[in-house]
Design a protein around this motif. Structure first.
Motif, PDB file in Angstrom:
ATOM      1  N   LEU A   1     -56.006 -11.612 -36.047  1.00  0.00           N
ATOM      2  CA  LEU A   1     -55.195 -11.622 -34.899  1.00  0.00           C
ATOM      3  C   LEU A   1     -55.736 -12.102 -33.586  1.00  0.00           C
ATOM      4  O   LEU A   1     -56.949 -11.627 -33.197  1.00  0.00           O
ATOM      5  N   LEU A   2     -55.082 -12.812 -32.901  1.00  0.00           N
ATOM      6  CA  LEU A   2     -55.618 -13.152 -31.343  1.00  0.00           C
ATOM      7  C   LEU A   2     -54.226 -12.744 -30.598  1.00  0.00           C
ATOM      8  O   LEU A   2     -53.142 -13.443 -30.530  1.00  0.00           O
ATOM      9  N   VAL A   3     -54.417 -11.635 -29.733  1.00  0.00           N
ATOM     10  CA  VAL A   3     -53.300 -11.267 -28.809  1.00  0.00           C
ATOM     11  C   VAL A   3     -53.204 -11.636 -27.307  1.00  0.00           C
ATOM     12  O   VAL A   3     -54.650 -11.636 -26.970  1.00  0.00           O
ATOM     13  N   CYS A   4     -52.463 -12.407 -27.102  1.00  0.00           N
ATOM     14  CA  CYS A   4     -52.404 -12.924 -25.457  1.00  0.00           C
ATOM     15  C   CYS A   4     -52.251 -11.562 -24.701  1.00  0.00           C
ATOM     16  O   CYS A   4     -51.244 -10.872 -24.886  1.00  0.00           O
ATOM     17  N   VAL A   5     -53.191 -11.462 -23.779  1.00  0.00           N
ATOM     18  CA  VAL A   5     -53.252 -10.159 -22.809  1.00  0.00           C
ATOM     19  C   VAL A   5     -52.976 -10.479 -21.412  1.00  0.00           C
ATOM     20  O   VAL A   5     -52.970  -9.596 -20.644  1.00  0.00           O
ATOM     21  N   GLY A   6     -52.943 -11.904 -21.277  1.00  0.00           N
ATOM     22  CA  GLY A   6     -53.017 -12.060 -19.611  1.00  0.00           C
ATOM     23  C   GLY A   6     -51.905 -13.325 -19.241  1.00  0.00           C
ATOM     24  O   GLY A   6     -51.652 -13.761 -20.378  1.00  0.00           O
ATOM     25  N   ASP A   7     -51.503 -13.246 -18.276  1.00  0.00           N
ATOM     26  CA  ASP A   7     -50.774 -14.288 -17.608  1.00  0.00           C
ATOM     27  C   ASP A   7     -51.311 -15.819 -17.599  1.00  0.00           C
ATOM     28  O   ASP A   7     -50.300 -16.540 -17.770  1.00  0.00           O
ATOM     29  N   GLU A   8     -52.523 -15.659 -17.627  1.00  0.00           N
ATOM     30  CA  GLU A   8     -53.226 -16.931 -17.813  1.00  0.00           C
ATOM     31  C   GLU A   8     -53.637 -17.292 -19.266  1.00  0.00           C
ATOM     32  O   GLU A   8     -54.322 -18.249 -19.305  1.00  0.00           O
TER      33      GLU A   8
END
Length: 351
Positions: free
Chosen positions: A272-279
């Motif tokens: 898994l690679l989880v998007c954690v930021g608006d950028e």
């Protein structure tokens, strides 16, 4: 003398009809003429004597369009012998345009077994109040039915909310303990082993500290989806046990099979690679998993089984995280994997 008796009987009949609210009518089936008009009915509808219709066909012009076929069918059924009497309920248009409910009851007279009757005699009576009450009751019943349906939907929603974790949609801790206890009893009754996995997200505190709790929620949901995707529908139980910890109950599953499930789950989460930021910032995710198995005759409760798997989880954490540890046997080859740290720019010793 005979005429006097006939007149007396006629007066008696008129009195009885008036007292009962009945309007007598008669049709000649040979000529089609109305030989006795339902005068009181038409007067009740607001028509003057000059306006009262005189032919059978003209009468149909006063019937509600939705009722005409019903009336014609009821008359035809009686004339052809399908029904022993003519009975029908219908609406008539008053002179003011209002629709009023009436009912008819009639029968063919002057007939013998081999000779058809020549007269259709009947009575008409007002049933508008009754129909209005029936309509009102039907509307009330419809409203009650709708309210009950909405109440059932609401209850079902409340039950789901009470049974499931609001963030992930998985079963919550209370539901897990209830269903798990039932599965433990099934294990004892039927002798089938039951295994349990406790999975915990590694270094989860670092995600919250660096990216905030919304990012942490994204990581939790991502791992929850992986756990839920492995569930056997109608068999397994997948629950959020609390915080970043998950429990998977595997009925009719022995220890070696449970280890395979746990190792497969660990490897899938590792990708898994989880998007954690608006950028677009992403973090890698790993889990440590403890496994325990319940057998018939062990005398272990479901709560004790959970605690046993939880202890195995801490053994997996102690090996360096991103690992699987079984409380009942040494880890399978490849079951303990070196830690793959989260890409957080600092690591740490958090569980």
């Amino acid at each position: 003398m005979a005429m006097g008796e006939a007149d007396l009987n006629k007066e008696r009949l008129e009195l009885a009809l008036e007292a009962a609210g009945l309007d007598l009518w008669e049709n000649d089936l040979i000529t089609g003429n109305v030989t006795r008009k339902a005068t009181k009915t038409f007067e009740e509808l607001g028509f003057t004597e000059d306006e009262i219709v005189s032919g059978v066909q003209d009468i149909y012009g006063l019937f509600h369009p939705d009722d005409i076929d019903t009336v014609r069918r009821a008359v035809a059924d009686h004339l052809t012998g399908v029904t022993p009497q003519y009975r029908c309920e219908f609406r008539l248009r008053s002179k003011s345009g209002e629709w009023i409910w009436f009912a008819n009851y009639g029968r063919i007279m002057d007939g013998h077994s081999e000779t058809p009757g020549k007269r259709l005699i009947g009575v008409t009576f007002n049933i508008h109040d009754r129909k209005c009450r029936e309509t009102e009751i039907a509307q009330i019943n419809q409203q009650l039915t709708e309210q009950n349906r909405l109440l059932q939907q609401l209850n079902a929603t409340l039950e789901r909310l009470a049974a499931n974790d609001s963030l992930t949609g998985l079963s919550n801790r209370r539901t897990l303990m209830e269903l798990g206890a039932k599965e433990a009893k099934r294990t004892e009754r039927f002798g089938h082993p039951m295994s349990l996995l406790v999975a915990d997200i590694d270094l989860f505190k670092s995600v919250n500290d660096m990216y905030g709790h919304l990012a942490g929620d994204r990581v939790i949901c991502a791992v929850a989806q992986v756990c839920a995707a492995r569930k056997r529908s109608g068999v397994d139980i997948v629950a959020r046990f609390g915080g970043e910890e998950f429990v998977i109950v595997l009925p009719e599953t022995d220890g070696p099979s449970a280890l395979q499930v746990a190792e497969s789950l660990r490897r899938e989460v590792e990708t898994l690679l989880v998007c954690v930021g608006d950028e677009g910032q992403e973090v890698a995710v790993t889990v440590s998993i403890g496994v325990a198995t319940l057998h018939q005759g062990s005398g272990m409760s479901f709560e004790e089984l959970v605690n046993r798997a939880d202890q195995a989880l801490y053994q997996a954490k102690g090996t360096g995280r991103n690992a699987v540890y079984c409380a009942d046997m040494p880890p399978a080859e490849g079951g303990v994997v070196e830690q793959v740290p989260l890409d957080l720019g600092g690591g740490g010793s958090q569980p």
